[in-house]
Design a protein around this motif. Structure first.
Motif, PDB file in Angstrom:
ATOM      1  N   HIS A 162       0.817  -1.216   0.000  1.00  0.00           N
ATOM      2  CA  HIS A 162       0.000   0.000   0.000  1.00  0.00           C
ATOM      3  C   HIS A 162       0.850   1.266   0.000  1.00  0.00           C
ATOM      4  N   THR A 165       3.634   1.861  -4.329  1.00  0.00           N
ATOM      5  CA  THR A 165       2.636   1.500  -5.341  1.00  0.00           C
ATOM      6  C   THR A 165       3.142   1.583  -6.777  1.00  0.00           C
ATOM      7  N   ARG A 201      -1.544  -6.321  -3.916  1.00  0.00           N
ATOM      8  CA  ARG A 201      -2.556  -5.282  -4.164  1.00  0.00           C
ATOM      9  C   ARG A 201      -3.732  -5.845  -4.950  1.00  0.00           C
ATOM     10  N   TYR A 224      -8.217  -1.367   8.570  1.00  0.00           N
ATOM     11  CA  TYR A 224      -8.524   0.039   8.325  1.00  0.00           C
ATOM     12  C   TYR A 224      -9.159   0.636   9.586  1.00  0.00           C
ATOM     13  N   SER A 227      -8.524   4.962   8.827  1.00  0.00           N
ATOM     14  CA  SER A 227      -8.903   5.534   7.531  1.00  0.00           C
ATOM     15  C   SER A 227      -9.549   4.449   6.681  1.00  0.00           C
ATOM     16  N   PRO A 228     -10.570   4.799   5.887  1.00  0.00           N
ATOM     17  CA  PRO A 228     -11.200   3.790   5.033  1.00  0.00           C
ATOM     18  C   PRO A 228     -10.375   3.417   3.810  1.00  0.00           C
ATOM     19  N   SER A 229      -9.271   4.149   3.558  1.00  0.00           N
ATOM     20  CA  SER A 229      -8.496   3.896   2.350  1.00  0.00           C
ATOM     21  C   SER A 229      -7.044   3.517   2.615  1.00  0.00           C
ATOM     22  N   THR A 230      -6.515   3.862   3.778  1.00  0.00           N
ATOM     23  CA  THR A 230      -5.115   3.577   4.101  1.00  0.00           C
ATOM     24  C   THR A 230      -5.039   2.672   5.321  1.00  0.00           C
ATOM     25  N   SER A 232      -4.100   1.089   8.725  1.00  0.00           N
ATOM     26  CA  SER A 232      -3.361   1.527   9.905  1.00  0.00           C
ATOM     27  C   SER A 232      -2.355   0.476  10.311  1.00  0.00           C
TER      28      SER A 232
END
Length: 269
Positions: A162, A165, A201, A224, A227-230, A232
């Motif tokens: 992540h 990329t 990915r 997550y 954050s919903p996209s990155t 933790s």
């Protein structure tokens, strides 16, 4: 009595079931506001939650009195500062590894193997939580606070996938220091690492096929919590291969995802 009408959702004040419906409606409105950080108008909000505008307006009025909702200059509604204060104050006192503990325990029991939660710190992963299986004499030597190279572990490769990329990002990261060969299966070239991270990915999970420690395999998935996209961090089921082959973990990846997916439901309960 406006407040009583809001609480009962249009039913007679003495009906207990009506009070439940009204309270649920207020919560539905609150949850819907969370999906509109730039604000939402009353007409759209009423349409989305499927309630008459007067009913939604009463719910909003109650939320605004509590500081949980606010209205901007355009007349749109959004979450209030008090809601954000409460949420962040609660989050700061409840670290993600504490929230994840029930998930780790469930998976440790399910597979009879060790589960971890780890975060990326530079070129290494740091284990924030660990749950050993309830039975079995053989245990992993990993410890909370312990470290391992990111490139040779399932959790590390998951988090690197992540962060790195592009092929150039992988090459630059790998050039900073040699990729230590922990076992005969460790990926130690830029090309191997680049291809592995791309595969991770694509499929959404990472594997450690005895790459960090001989006789130990691992399935890792992203967490997550912030954050919903990155991510933790990453969760792993780490197994002794004589007891639980890697193929067994791969076959159960959807089951692990399902258990991990209940993390948010547990927070909401």
């Amino acid at each position: 009595m406006p407040d009583a009408d809001m609480v009962t959702g249009g039913d007679r004040p003495g009906q207990g079931a009506g009070r439940v419906v009204g309270s649920d409606r207020v919560l539905v409105v609150l949850k819907e506001l969370a999906g509109h950080p730039a604000g939402v108008g009353l007409d759209e909000l009423a349409r989305v939650v499927g309630s008459p505008k007067p009913t939604v307006h009463r719910a909003l009025r109650s939320l605004r009195r509590a500081g949980l909702a606010a209205q901007d200059a355009r007349g749109h509604y959004l979450l209030g500062d008090e809601f954000l204060r409460l949420a962040f104050a609660h989050h700061e006192t409840r670290p993600e590894h504490v929230r994840l503990q029930p998930v780790l325990e469930t998976l440790a029991v399910r597979f009879g193997e060790t589960t971890h939660y780890a975060v990326l710190d530079g070129r290494e992963v740091v284990y924030r939580a660990k749950v050993d299986p309830p039975s079995g004499a053989a245990r992993l030597t990993s410890t909370v606070g312990g470290r391992n190279p990111a490139h040779s572990t399932g959790v590390g490769k998951l988090l690197l996938a992540h962060r790195l990329t592009t092929p150039d990002a992988v090459a630059a990261w790998a050039a900073e220091a040699p990729l230590e060969r922990r076992t005969a299966r460790t990926r130690t070239t830029v090309a191997e690492l680049r291809d592995e991270l791309a595969t991770i990915r694509e499929r959404g999970y990472a594997l450690d096929d005895e790459e960090n420690e001989t006789g130990v395999a691992c399935l890792a998935l992203p967490v997550y919590a912030l954050s919903p996209s990155t991510p933790s961090g990453a969760l792993s089921v780490s197994a002794l291969t004589y007891r639980t082959p890697l193929a067994t973990l791969v076959d159960a990846v959807d089951e692990v995802r399902g258990v991990l997916g209940r993390l948010g439901e547990g927070d909401a309960a």
